[in-house]
Design a protein around this motif. Structure first.
Motif, PDB file in Angstrom:
ATOM      1  N   LEU A 150       0.729  -1.691   0.494  1.00 57.49           N
ATOM      2  CA  LEU A 150      -0.278   0.195  -0.333  1.00 57.49           C
ATOM      3  C   LEU A 150       0.918   1.623  -0.213  1.00 57.49           C
ATOM      4  CD1 LEU A 150      -2.730  -1.326   2.103  1.00 57.49           C
ATOM      5  CD2 LEU A 150      -3.026  -0.826   0.112  1.00 57.49           C
ATOM      6  N   ARG A 151       2.285   1.018   1.213  1.00 58.18           N
ATOM      7  CA  ARG A 151       3.327   2.398   1.074  1.00 58.18           C
ATOM      8  C   ARG A 151       3.687   2.875  -0.427  1.00 58.18           C
ATOM      9  NH1 ARG A 151       6.567   2.667   6.523  1.00 58.18           N
ATOM     10  NH2 ARG A 151       4.359   2.691   7.737  1.00 58.18           N
ATOM     11  N   LYS A 152       3.881   1.565  -1.309  1.00 55.37           N
ATOM     12  CA  LYS A 152       4.228   1.646  -2.711  1.00 55.37           C
ATOM     13  C   LYS A 152       3.523   2.367  -3.775  1.00 55.37           C
ATOM     14  CE  LYS A 152       6.306  -0.856  -5.882  1.00 55.37           C
ATOM     15  NZ  LYS A 152       6.707  -2.050  -6.763  1.00 55.37           N
ATOM     16  N   MET A 153       2.140   1.832  -3.554  1.00 59.57           N
ATOM     17  CA  MET A 153       1.239   2.169  -4.711  1.00 59.57           C
ATOM     18  C   MET A 153       0.676   4.079  -4.042  1.00 59.57           C
ATOM     19  SD  MET A 153      -2.142  -1.153  -4.223  1.00 59.57           S
ATOM     20  CE  MET A 153      -2.773  -0.081  -3.993  1.00 59.57           C
ATOM     21  N   TYR A 154       0.798   4.231  -2.919  1.00 61.31           N
ATOM     22  CA  TYR A 154       0.752   5.332  -2.593  1.00 61.31           C
ATOM     23  C   TYR A 154       1.504   6.031  -3.353  1.00 61.31           C
ATOM     24  CZ  TYR A 154       0.841  10.172   0.168  1.00 61.31           C
ATOM     25  OH  TYR A 154       0.115  11.101   0.526  1.00 61.31           O
ATOM     26  N   VAL A 155       3.533   6.114  -2.709  1.00 59.79           N
ATOM     27  CA  VAL A 155       4.295   7.293  -3.580  1.00 59.79           C
ATOM     28  C   VAL A 155       4.019   6.983  -5.471  1.00 59.79           C
ATOM     29  CG1 VAL A 155       6.270   6.503  -3.851  1.00 59.79           C
ATOM     30  CG2 VAL A 155       5.887   6.221  -1.194  1.00 59.79           C
ATOM     31  N   GLU A 156       3.397   5.641  -5.359  1.00 60.40           N
ATOM     32  CA  GLU A 156       3.694   5.797  -7.087  1.00 60.40           C
ATOM     33  C   GLU A 156       1.953   6.837  -6.986  1.00 60.40           C
ATOM     34  OE1 GLU A 156       3.398   1.714  -7.853  1.00 60.40           O
ATOM     35  OE2 GLU A 156       5.251   1.231  -8.403  1.00 60.40           O
ATOM     36  N   GLU A 157       1.588   7.018  -7.434  1.00 60.31           N
ATOM     37  CA  GLU A 157       0.183   8.015  -7.484  1.00 60.31           C
ATOM     38  C   GLU A 157       0.450   8.836  -6.802  1.00 60.31           C
ATOM     39  OE1 GLU A 157      -2.972   7.181  -8.852  1.00 60.31           O
ATOM     40  OE2 GLU A 157      -1.863   5.291  -8.596  1.00 60.31           O
ATOM     41  N   LYS A 158       1.472   9.237  -5.650  1.00 60.99           N
ATOM     42  CA  LYS A 158       1.842  10.712  -5.428  1.00 60.99           C
ATOM     43  C   LYS A 158       2.618  11.509  -6.923  1.00 60.99           C
ATOM     44  CE  LYS A 158       3.408  13.424  -1.521  1.00 60.99           C
ATOM     45  NZ  LYS A 158       4.327  13.075  -0.315  1.00 60.99           N
ATOM     46  N   LEU A 159       3.250  10.302  -7.194  1.00 60.94           N
ATOM     47  CA  LEU A 159       4.576  10.392  -7.952  1.00 60.94           C
ATOM     48  C   LEU A 159       3.715  10.756  -8.889  1.00 60.94           C
ATOM     49  CD1 LEU A 159       7.644  10.770  -8.749  1.00 60.94           C
ATOM     50  CD2 LEU A 159       7.807   8.866  -9.576  1.00 60.94           C
ATOM     51  N   GLU A 193       2.320  14.836  -8.800  1.00 62.77           N
ATOM     52  CA  GLU A 193       2.927  15.630  -9.271  1.00 62.77           C
ATOM     53  C   GLU A 193       3.106  16.098 -10.687  1.00 62.77           C
ATOM     54  OE1 GLU A 193       6.884  14.473  -5.963  1.00 62.77           O
ATOM     55  OE2 GLU A 193       5.055  14.710  -4.416  1.00 62.77           O
ATOM     56  N   ILE A 194       4.025  14.835 -10.859  1.00 64.18           N
ATOM     57  CA  ILE A 194       4.027  15.103 -13.392  1.00 64.18           C
ATOM     58  C   ILE A 194       2.628  15.955 -13.272  1.00 64.18           C
ATOM     59  CG2 ILE A 194       4.128  13.453 -14.878  1.00 64.18           C
ATOM     60  CD1 ILE A 194       5.885  11.567 -13.121  1.00 64.18           C
ATOM     61  N   ALA A 195       1.230  15.378 -13.071  1.00 64.84           N
ATOM     62  CA  ALA A 195       0.383  16.128 -13.446  1.00 64.84           C
ATOM     63  C   ALA A 195      -0.019  17.601 -13.633  1.00 64.84           C
ATOM     64  CB  ALA A 195      -1.069  15.559 -13.022  1.00 64.84           C
ATOM     65  N   ALA A 196       0.513  17.659 -12.263  1.00 65.83           N
ATOM     66  CA  ALA A 196       0.669  18.955 -11.644  1.00 65.83           C
ATOM     67  C   ALA A 196       2.195  19.930 -11.953  1.00 65.83           C
ATOM     68  CB  ALA A 196       0.552  18.689  -9.918  1.00 65.83           C
ATOM     69  N   TYR A 204       2.561  19.591 -15.451  1.00 63.77           N
ATOM     70  CA  TYR A 204       2.415  19.575 -16.963  1.00 63.77           C
ATOM     71  C   TYR A 204       1.545  20.658 -16.684  1.00 63.77           C
ATOM     72  CZ  TYR A 204       0.607  18.467 -21.350  1.00 63.77           C
ATOM     73  OH  TYR A 204      -0.283  18.476 -22.800  1.00 63.77           O
ATOM     74  N   LEU A 205       0.673  20.884 -15.581  1.00 62.83           N
ATOM     75  CA  LEU A 205      -0.328  21.558 -16.348  1.00 62.83           C
ATOM     76  C   LEU A 205      -0.261  22.856 -15.749  1.00 62.83           C
ATOM     77  CD1 LEU A 205      -3.694  19.863 -14.671  1.00 62.83           C
ATOM     78  CD2 LEU A 205      -3.072  20.376 -16.723  1.00 62.83           C
ATOM     79  N   ALA A 206       0.599  22.890 -14.551  1.00 55.50           N
ATOM     80  CA  ALA A 206       1.605  24.580 -14.179  1.00 55.50           C
ATOM     81  C   ALA A 206       2.480  24.830 -15.701  1.00 55.50           C
ATOM     82  CB  ALA A 206       2.474  24.138 -13.161  1.00 55.50           C
ATOM     83  N   LYS A 207       2.912  24.263 -16.271  1.00 60.67           N
ATOM     84  CA  LYS A 207       3.453  25.048 -17.458  1.00 60.67           C
ATOM     85  C   LYS A 207       2.688  25.273 -18.766  1.00 60.67           C
ATOM     86  CE  LYS A 207       8.114  21.884 -16.850  1.00 60.67           C
ATOM     87  NZ  LYS A 207       8.366  20.412 -17.299  1.00 60.67           N
ATOM     88  N   LYS A 208       1.756  25.010 -18.175  1.00 62.95           N
ATOM     89  CA  LYS A 208       0.217  25.135 -19.628  1.00 62.95           C
ATOM     90  C   LYS A 208      -0.012  26.855 -19.350  1.00 62.95           C
ATOM     91  CE  LYS A 208      -1.527  21.693 -22.361  1.00 62.95           C
ATOM     92  NZ  LYS A 208      -2.690  20.829 -22.472  1.00 62.95           N
TER      93      LYS A 208
END
Length: 87
Positions: A66-75, A78-81, A83-87
């Motif tokens: 579960l911790r591994k899944m949480y870290v992956e989703e958080k990453l 962050e990548i999506a945020a 990407y959206l910030a650059k637009k």
């Protein structure tokens, strides 16, 4: 995580032998572990039986996944945020 060469029942048996009166250094010498290992086992598994140890190990593994899944989703978030910030 390194897998123990001792099964849950062997650990419980060692703990019970010391409770029955065998000295810790003698037991450690006999089964080939350090006294530090024995005291870690006693701190972690003292007062449990074999079924509780098995259940605890299952819960630890589930927690790790579960911790591994949480870290992956958080990453991903962050990548999506970024990407959206650059637009």
């Amino acid at each position: 995580m390194k897998k123990s060469k001792f099964s849950d029942s062997q650990i419980m048996q060692a703990l019970k032998r010391v409770e029955a009166g065998l000295s810790v250094p003698d037991l450690c010498r006999e089964i080939g572990i350090s006294t530090a290992t024995f005291y870690k086992w006693r701190a972690k598994f003292g007062g449990m039986d074999t079924s509780l140890i098995s259940r605890m190990k299952e819960l630890e593994e589930e927690n790790r996944r579960l911790r591994k899944m949480y870290v992956e989703e958080k990453l991903k978030a962050e990548i999506a945020a970024e990407y959206l910030a650059k637009k």
